[in-house]
Design a protein around this motif. Structure first.
Motif, PDB file in Angstrom:
ATOM      1  N   PHE A  38       0.990  -1.003   0.269  1.00  0.00           N
ATOM      2  CA  PHE A  38       0.003  -0.011  -0.068  1.00  0.00           C
ATOM      3  C   PHE A  38       0.604   0.968   0.087  1.00  0.00           C
ATOM      4  N   ALA A  39       1.682   0.968   0.332  1.00  0.00           N
ATOM      5  CA  ALA A  39       2.857   2.592   0.186  1.00  0.00           C
ATOM      6  C   ALA A  39       3.216   3.082  -0.872  1.00  0.00           C
ATOM      7  N   ARG A  40       3.541   1.679  -2.029  1.00  0.00           N
ATOM      8  CA  ARG A  40       3.397   3.520  -3.067  1.00  0.00           C
ATOM      9  C   ARG A  40       2.876   4.513  -3.364  1.00  0.00           C
ATOM     10  N   TYR A  41       1.660   3.923  -2.786  1.00  0.00           N
ATOM     11  CA  TYR A  41       0.454   5.312  -2.555  1.00  0.00           C
ATOM     12  C   TYR A  41       0.288   6.380  -1.624  1.00  0.00           C
ATOM     13  N   ARG A  42      -0.611   6.997  -1.813  1.00  0.00           N
ATOM     14  CA  ARG A  42      -0.500   8.120  -1.277  1.00  0.00           C
ATOM     15  C   ARG A  42      -1.735   7.943   0.727  1.00  0.00           C
ATOM     16  N   ALA A  43      -1.093   8.208   1.215  1.00  0.00           N
ATOM     17  CA  ALA A  43      -1.726   8.237   2.306  1.00  0.00           C
ATOM     18  C   ALA A  43      -2.873   7.989   2.652  1.00  0.00           C
ATOM     19  N   ASP A  44      -3.703   9.236   2.028  1.00  0.00           N
ATOM     20  CA  ASP A  44      -5.156   9.687   1.766  1.00  0.00           C
ATOM     21  C   ASP A  44      -5.694   7.885   1.335  1.00  0.00           C
ATOM     22  N   ARG A  45      -5.674   6.964   0.686  1.00  0.00           N
ATOM     23  CA  ARG A  45      -5.858   6.012   0.457  1.00  0.00           C
ATOM     24  C   ARG A  45      -6.538   4.907   1.605  1.00  0.00           C
ATOM     25  N   THR A  46      -5.992   5.472   2.963  1.00  0.00           N
ATOM     26  CA  THR A  46      -6.250   5.113   4.153  1.00  0.00           C
ATOM     27  C   THR A  46      -6.643   5.403   5.319  1.00  0.00           C
ATOM     28  N   THR A  47      -6.382   6.664   5.050  1.00  0.00           N
ATOM     29  CA  THR A  47      -6.962   8.138   5.783  1.00  0.00           C
ATOM     30  C   THR A  47      -8.117   7.418   6.520  1.00  0.00           C
ATOM     31  N   ALA A  74       2.726  -1.637  16.645  1.00  0.00           N
ATOM     32  CA  ALA A  74       2.235  -2.086  15.637  1.00  0.00           C
ATOM     33  C   ALA A  74       1.725  -0.766  14.010  1.00  0.00           C
ATOM     34  N   LEU A  75       0.912   0.365  14.795  1.00  0.00           N
ATOM     35  CA  LEU A  75       1.074   1.255  13.993  1.00  0.00           C
ATOM     36  C   LEU A  75       2.753   1.987  13.194  1.00  0.00           C
ATOM     37  N   VAL A  76       2.989   2.265  14.713  1.00  0.00           N
ATOM     38  CA  VAL A  76       4.585   2.528  14.284  1.00  0.00           C
ATOM     39  C   VAL A  76       5.304   1.563  13.443  1.00  0.00           C
ATOM     40  N   GLU A  77       5.469   0.901  13.430  1.00  0.00           N
ATOM     41  CA  GLU A  77       6.474  -0.872  12.880  1.00  0.00           C
ATOM     42  C   GLU A  77       6.217  -0.351  11.604  1.00  0.00           C
ATOM     43  N   VAL A  78       4.864  -0.188  11.191  1.00  0.00           N
ATOM     44  CA  VAL A  78       3.623  -0.145   9.442  1.00  0.00           C
ATOM     45  C   VAL A  78       3.740   0.973   8.981  1.00  0.00           C
ATOM     46  N   ASP A  79       4.220   2.277   9.511  1.00  0.00           N
ATOM     47  CA  ASP A  79       4.196   2.954   9.429  1.00  0.00           C
ATOM     48  C   ASP A  79       5.633   3.644   9.468  1.00  0.00           C
ATOM     49  N   ARG A  80       6.860   3.325   9.697  1.00  0.00           N
ATOM     50  CA  ARG A  80       8.598   3.354   9.628  1.00  0.00           C
ATOM     51  C   ARG A  80       8.537   2.997   8.191  1.00  0.00           C
ATOM     52  N   THR A  81       8.234   0.720   7.917  1.00  0.00           N
ATOM     53  CA  THR A  81       8.234   0.113   6.983  1.00  0.00           C
ATOM     54  C   THR A  81       7.528   1.295   5.739  1.00  0.00           C
ATOM     55  N   ALA A  82       6.468   1.757   6.013  1.00  0.00           N
ATOM     56  CA  ALA A  82       5.395   1.601   4.515  1.00  0.00           C
ATOM     57  C   ALA A  82       6.363   3.199   4.172  1.00  0.00           C
ATOM     58  N   GLN A  83       7.336   4.167   5.337  1.00  0.00           N
ATOM     59  CA  GLN A  83       7.549   5.293   4.868  1.00  0.00           C
ATOM     60  C   GLN A  83       8.912   5.668   4.143  1.00  0.00           C
ATOM     61  N   ARG A  84       9.403   3.681   4.285  1.00  0.00           N
ATOM     62  CA  ARG A  84      10.493   3.610   3.691  1.00  0.00           C
ATOM     63  C   ARG A  84      10.619   3.323   2.603  1.00  0.00           C
ATOM     64  N   GLU A  85       9.155   2.408   2.410  1.00  0.00           N
ATOM     65  CA  GLU A  85       9.307   1.837   0.925  1.00  0.00           C
ATOM     66  C   GLU A  85       8.645   3.494   0.295  1.00  0.00           C
ATOM     67  N   PHE A  87       8.426   6.475   0.101  1.00  0.00           N
ATOM     68  CA  PHE A  87       9.662   7.441  -0.606  1.00  0.00           C
ATOM     69  C   PHE A  87       9.905   7.281  -1.674  1.00  0.00           C
ATOM     70  N   PHE A  88       9.982   5.600  -2.105  1.00  0.00           N
ATOM     71  CA  PHE A  88      10.853   5.288  -4.044  1.00  0.00           C
ATOM     72  C   PHE A  88       9.717   6.013  -4.916  1.00  0.00           C
ATOM     73  N   TYR A  89       8.564   6.048  -4.320  1.00  0.00           N
ATOM     74  CA  TYR A  89       7.366   6.120  -4.613  1.00  0.00           C
ATOM     75  C   TYR A  89       6.598   7.644  -4.822  1.00  0.00           C
ATOM     76  N   ASP A  90       7.146   8.255  -3.997  1.00  0.00           N
ATOM     77  CA  ASP A  90       5.794   9.490  -3.654  1.00  0.00           C
ATOM     78  C   ASP A  90       4.696   8.454  -2.800  1.00  0.00           C
ATOM     79  N   GLY A  91       4.574   7.782  -2.562  1.00  0.00           N
ATOM     80  CA  GLY A  91       2.970   7.478  -1.601  1.00  0.00           C
ATOM     81  C   GLY A  91       3.228   7.855  -0.413  1.00  0.00           C
ATOM     82  N   TRP A  92       3.464   6.859   0.692  1.00  0.00           N
ATOM     83  CA  TRP A  92       2.803   6.924   2.221  1.00  0.00           C
ATOM     84  C   TRP A  92       3.476   8.167   2.438  1.00  0.00           C
ATOM     85  N   GLU A  93       3.248   8.904   2.845  1.00  0.00           N
ATOM     86  CA  GLU A  93       3.692   9.996   3.544  1.00  0.00           C
ATOM     87  C   GLU A  93       3.167  10.528   5.235  1.00  0.00           C
ATOM     88  N   GLY A  94       2.192   9.286   5.792  1.00  0.00           N
ATOM     89  CA  GLY A  94       2.101   9.198   7.038  1.00  0.00           C
ATOM     90  C   GLY A  94       1.261   9.331   7.982  1.00  0.00           C
TER      91      GLY A  94
END
Length: 114
Positions: A38-47, A74-85, A87-94
């Motif tokens: 899901f991290a490839r896409y902006r967070a507004d998809r899951t907000t 768990a939310l923190v862990e998913v966010d850390r990984t999603a922000q790292r991944e 980043f490469f797609y201008d995706g998940w921002e938190g």
């Protein structure tokens, strides 16, 4: 997958990103491996889902999230990984602010140090 939507409807992609987010969160909560597609896409998809999750105890219980401090971690862990991944797609921002407030209120103090 979504009989209520046409094949090109954005709701389909949004549903998939939400499903993947929840699958990642369940995996982390349960101690399993995951990858945040899901991290490839902006967070507004899951907000709206992430906000609903922190405000709706019945939803958390339906997903077997019975410990708010474990869920916050768990939310923190998913966010850390999603922000790292993402980043490469201008995706998940938190997460939105209400989710961050939930995390701050429930995260075990040892995890706040990390």
């Amino acid at each position: 997958m979504r009989p209520d939507a046409e094949a090109e409807d954005e709701q389909i992609l949004t549903s998939l990103t939400r499903f993947d987010f929840v699958a990642c969160l369940v995996a982390v909560y349960g101690g399993a491996d995951y990858y945040p597609n899901f991290a490839r896409y902006r967070a507004d998809r899951t907000t709206s889902l992430t906000s609903q999750l922190v405000h709706d105890r019945e939803l958390r219980q339906a997903l077997a999230f019975d410990d708010d401090s474990r869920l916050a971690a768990a939310l923190v862990e998913v966010d850390r990984t999603a922000q790292r991944e993402g980043f490469f797609y201008d995706g998940w921002e938190g997460y939105p602010d209400d989710v961050m407030r939930f995390v701050a209120a429930h995260l075990p103090s040892a995890d706040k140090q990390a």
